[in-house]
Design a protein around this motif. Structure first.
Motif, PDB file in Angstrom:
ATOM      1  N   VAL A 144      50.517  42.919  27.356  1.00 40.93           N
ATOM      2  CA  VAL A 144      49.164  42.928  27.146  1.00 40.93           C
ATOM      3  C   VAL A 144      48.615  41.688  28.169  1.00 40.93           C
ATOM      4  O   VAL A 144      49.385  40.625  28.333  1.00 40.93           O
ATOM      5  CB  VAL A 144      48.940  42.231  25.742  1.00 40.93           C
ATOM      6  N   ARG A 145      47.535  42.016  28.750  1.00 41.42           N
ATOM      7  CA  ARG A 145      47.005  41.031  29.823  1.00 41.42           C
ATOM      8  C   ARG A 145      45.543  40.919  29.689  1.00 41.42           C
ATOM      9  O   ARG A 145      44.579  41.856  28.931  1.00 41.42           O
ATOM     10  CB  ARG A 145      47.161  41.781  31.238  1.00 41.42           C
ATOM     11  N   PHE A 146      44.933  39.800  29.888  1.00 39.62           N
ATOM     12  CA  PHE A 146      43.540  39.614  30.071  1.00 39.62           C
ATOM     13  C   PHE A 146      43.029  40.433  31.151  1.00 39.62           C
ATOM     14  O   PHE A 146      43.649  40.489  32.385  1.00 39.62           O
ATOM     15  CB  PHE A 146      42.846  38.128  30.235  1.00 39.62           C
ATOM     16  N   THR A 147      41.536  41.157  30.894  1.00 40.92           N
ATOM     17  CA  THR A 147      40.871  41.684  32.299  1.00 40.92           C
ATOM     18  C   THR A 147      39.685  41.008  32.298  1.00 40.92           C
ATOM     19  O   THR A 147      38.863  41.345  33.200  1.00 40.92           O
ATOM     20  CB  THR A 147      40.932  43.243  31.971  1.00 40.92           C
ATOM     21  N   ASN A 148      39.373  40.052  31.677  1.00 35.51           N
ATOM     22  CA  ASN A 148      38.085  39.086  31.964  1.00 35.51           C
ATOM     23  C   ASN A 148      38.470  37.522  31.889  1.00 35.51           C
ATOM     24  O   ASN A 148      37.747  36.788  31.460  1.00 35.51           O
ATOM     25  CB  ASN A 148      37.170  39.573  30.660  1.00 35.51           C
ATOM     26  N   PHE A 149      39.737  37.262  32.526  1.00 32.00           N
ATOM     27  CA  PHE A 149      39.902  35.895  32.686  1.00 32.00           C
ATOM     28  C   PHE A 149      38.964  35.306  33.737  1.00 32.00           C
ATOM     29  O   PHE A 149      39.461  35.587  34.940  1.00 32.00           O
ATOM     30  CB  PHE A 149      41.371  35.566  33.149  1.00 32.00           C
ATOM     31  N   ARG A 150      37.798  34.823  33.515  1.00 26.70           N
ATOM     32  CA  ARG A 150      36.768  34.576  34.363  1.00 26.70           C
ATOM     33  C   ARG A 150      36.621  33.052  34.428  1.00 26.70           C
ATOM     34  O   ARG A 150      36.738  32.436  33.624  1.00 26.70           O
ATOM     35  CB  ARG A 150      35.488  35.213  33.803  1.00 26.70           C
ATOM     36  N   VAL A 151      36.592  32.422  35.705  1.00 28.62           N
ATOM     37  CA  VAL A 151      36.071  31.383  36.022  1.00 28.62           C
ATOM     38  C   VAL A 151      34.730  31.239  36.893  1.00 28.62           C
ATOM     39  O   VAL A 151      34.650  32.115  37.712  1.00 28.62           O
ATOM     40  CB  VAL A 151      36.939  30.204  36.347  1.00 28.62           C
ATOM     41  N   THR A 152      34.020  30.315  36.810  1.00 28.03           N
ATOM     42  CA  THR A 152      32.651  30.426  37.769  1.00 28.03           C
ATOM     43  C   THR A 152      32.834  28.978  38.154  1.00 28.03           C
ATOM     44  O   THR A 152      32.971  27.925  37.601  1.00 28.03           O
ATOM     45  CB  THR A 152      31.476  30.444  36.636  1.00 28.03           C
ATOM     46  N   VAL A 153      32.521  29.108  39.698  1.00 24.66           N
ATOM     47  CA  VAL A 153      32.479  28.027  40.538  1.00 24.66           C
ATOM     48  C   VAL A 153      31.182  27.843  41.319  1.00 24.66           C
ATOM     49  O   VAL A 153      30.819  28.630  41.927  1.00 24.66           O
ATOM     50  CB  VAL A 153      33.749  27.888  41.626  1.00 24.66           C
ATOM     51  N   LEU A 154      30.055  26.676  41.028  1.00 23.17           N
ATOM     52  CA  LEU A 154      28.857  26.809  41.551  1.00 23.17           C
ATOM     53  C   LEU A 154      28.796  25.332  42.410  1.00 23.17           C
ATOM     54  O   LEU A 154      29.801  24.546  42.193  1.00 23.17           O
ATOM     55  CB  LEU A 154      28.021  26.692  40.408  1.00 23.17           C
ATOM     56  N   GLY A 155      27.763  25.155  42.948  1.00 19.34           N
ATOM     57  CA  GLY A 155      27.352  24.052  44.024  1.00 19.34           C
ATOM     58  C   GLY A 155      27.774  23.771  45.138  1.00 19.34           C
ATOM     59  O   GLY A 155      27.732  25.198  45.937  1.00 19.34           O
ATOM     60  N   GLU A 156      28.350  22.770  45.510  1.00 18.55           N
ATOM     61  CA  GLU A 156      28.638  22.685  47.065  1.00 18.55           C
ATOM     62  C   GLU A 156      30.208  23.164  47.310  1.00 18.55           C
ATOM     63  O   GLU A 156      30.985  22.528  47.682  1.00 18.55           O
ATOM     64  CB  GLU A 156      28.513  21.189  47.214  1.00 18.55           C
ATOM     65  N   VAL A 157      30.070  24.704  47.373  1.00 23.73           N
ATOM     66  CA  VAL A 157      31.264  25.422  47.795  1.00 23.73           C
ATOM     67  C   VAL A 157      30.915  26.371  48.754  1.00 23.73           C
ATOM     68  O   VAL A 157      29.627  26.750  48.677  1.00 23.73           O
ATOM     69  CB  VAL A 157      32.151  25.874  46.469  1.00 23.73           C
TER      70      VAL A 157
END
Length: 265
Positions: A144-157
C-alpha cells in the motif's frame, strides 16, 4: 585635471560601495548559521519521523499478489500508473490512479470488498488489507502506497509548483530542493508552513532556516498536502533587474556632468 578626476572616481566609489555592501549581505543567504564551522564532526538533534496517516480523499496504490492470476489482475487493475520513483511529478497534467479513500475512510477493492483505512499508516493499512485477503487467498503479498503525497512550494523559489513525491518521508529541505532552492530574494528566517490537521482545520507555523533548531522541529518532516511559502525580502523591489545599480550609476553620471558643467561654464 584634478577636478575632472574627482567626479569620475566618485562614480566608481559609489558603485564599489554598493557592491561591497551586497557582498557583505551574503551571510544572510546561508542556512544553519549557528552550526559550528570547525572541521570536526558535531552531533545534531534531528526530529523524530512520524509516519503519514491516511485521510479521506487520499489516493492509494494497493497491490495484492495472489496465486490466483485472475484475482490479482482484478484487484490491481485500478492502480494504473505509479508515481515515477526517480523524480517528483508536478502539476495536474497526469491524472492519478488508485483507490480513492471515501469520506467515511473506506476503500472498496474488487474481491475483497470495503476496508476502512483512514486513520492508519501505510504499514497498518497493508496489515488490514492482508487480513482481509487471507480469508480468500493463501499467503497474499500486499503493498500500500500513497500516489498523491503532494506538497506545494510557493514564493521565492526557483521552481514553484505542486510536487507529487515518490515517498512519504519528506523533509522541508527535500521540498525546497525539489523546488530548485530559494532565490537570493527568499527570506530564510520566515518560511511559512500551512498544514491541515487531522480534524480538518488549517493552521500555520513560521520556520527559520538559518537556525539548526529547524532540524529538530516537529514540522521538519512534511505531511501530505502541506504548503510551503517563501516570503520575499524587502530589498527585492529595489534590486529587481539590478535597478539599484543602474540608478546609482545614473546618479553618479549626472553628478559628474554637473561638476563638469560648473568646471567649464
Amino acid at each position: 585635471m584634478k577636478k575632472l578626476y574627482f567626479p569620475v572616481s566618485l562614480s566608481c566609489v559609489v558603485i564599489m560601495l554598493f557592491l561591497m555592501c551586497s557582498c557583505g549581505n551574503t551571510k544572510k543567504l546561508r542556512y544553519f548559521q549557528d552550526i559550528s564551522e570547525a572541521n570536526t564532526a558535531a552531533p545534531l538533534a534531528l526530529a523524530s519521523y512520524n509516519e503519514a496517516i491516511i485521510q479521506p480523499d487520499d489516493i492509494l496504490a494497493i497491490n495484492v499478489n495472489t496465486t490466483d492470476p485472475a484475482a490479482t489482475i482484478s484487484i490491481n487493475s485500478r492502480n494504473g500508473v505509479y508515481v515515477n520513483s526517480s523524480s517528483p511529478q508536478s502539476g495536474s497534467a497526469n491524472p492519478l490512479s488508485g483507490y480513492l479513500v471515501s469520506k467515511d475512510g473506506e476503500v472498496e477493492i474488487p474481491v475483497l470488498g470495503k476496508i476502512k483505512l483512514a486513520g492508519l499508516t501505510t504499514v497498518q493499512a497493508r496489515a488490514a488489507v492482508r487480513e482481509k485477503a487471507v480469508k480468500s487467498f493463501n499467503d497474499p503479498v500486499v503493498d500500500v502506497r500513497f500516489t498523491n503525497f503532494r506538497v506545494t512550494v510557493l514564493g521565492e523559489v526557483n521552481h514553484p509548483a505542486s510536487y507529487i513525491l515518490p515517498n512519504e518521508q519528506v523533509t522541508l529541505l527535500d521540498a525546497i530542493g525539489y523546488a530548485g532552492d530559494l532565490t537570493i530574494y527568499g527570506r530564510r528566517t520566515n518560511i511559512l508552513l500551512i498544514r491541515k490537521s487531522p480534524d480538518g482545520r488549517n493552521f500555520s507555523v513560521k520556520l527559520d532556516m538559518t537556525k539548526k533548531d529547524l532540524l529538530n522541529s516537529p514540522y521538519f518532516y512534511l505531511k501530505q498536502n502541506d504548503v510551503v511559502y517563501v516570503e520575499p525580502l524587502k530589498t527585492k523591489v529595489l534590486n529587481n533587474d539590478n535597478n539599484l545599480v543602474k540608478y546609482l550609476s545614473l546618479a553618479a553620471t549626472l553628478f559628474t556632468a554637473v561638476i563638469l558643467a560648473k568646471r567649464y561654464w
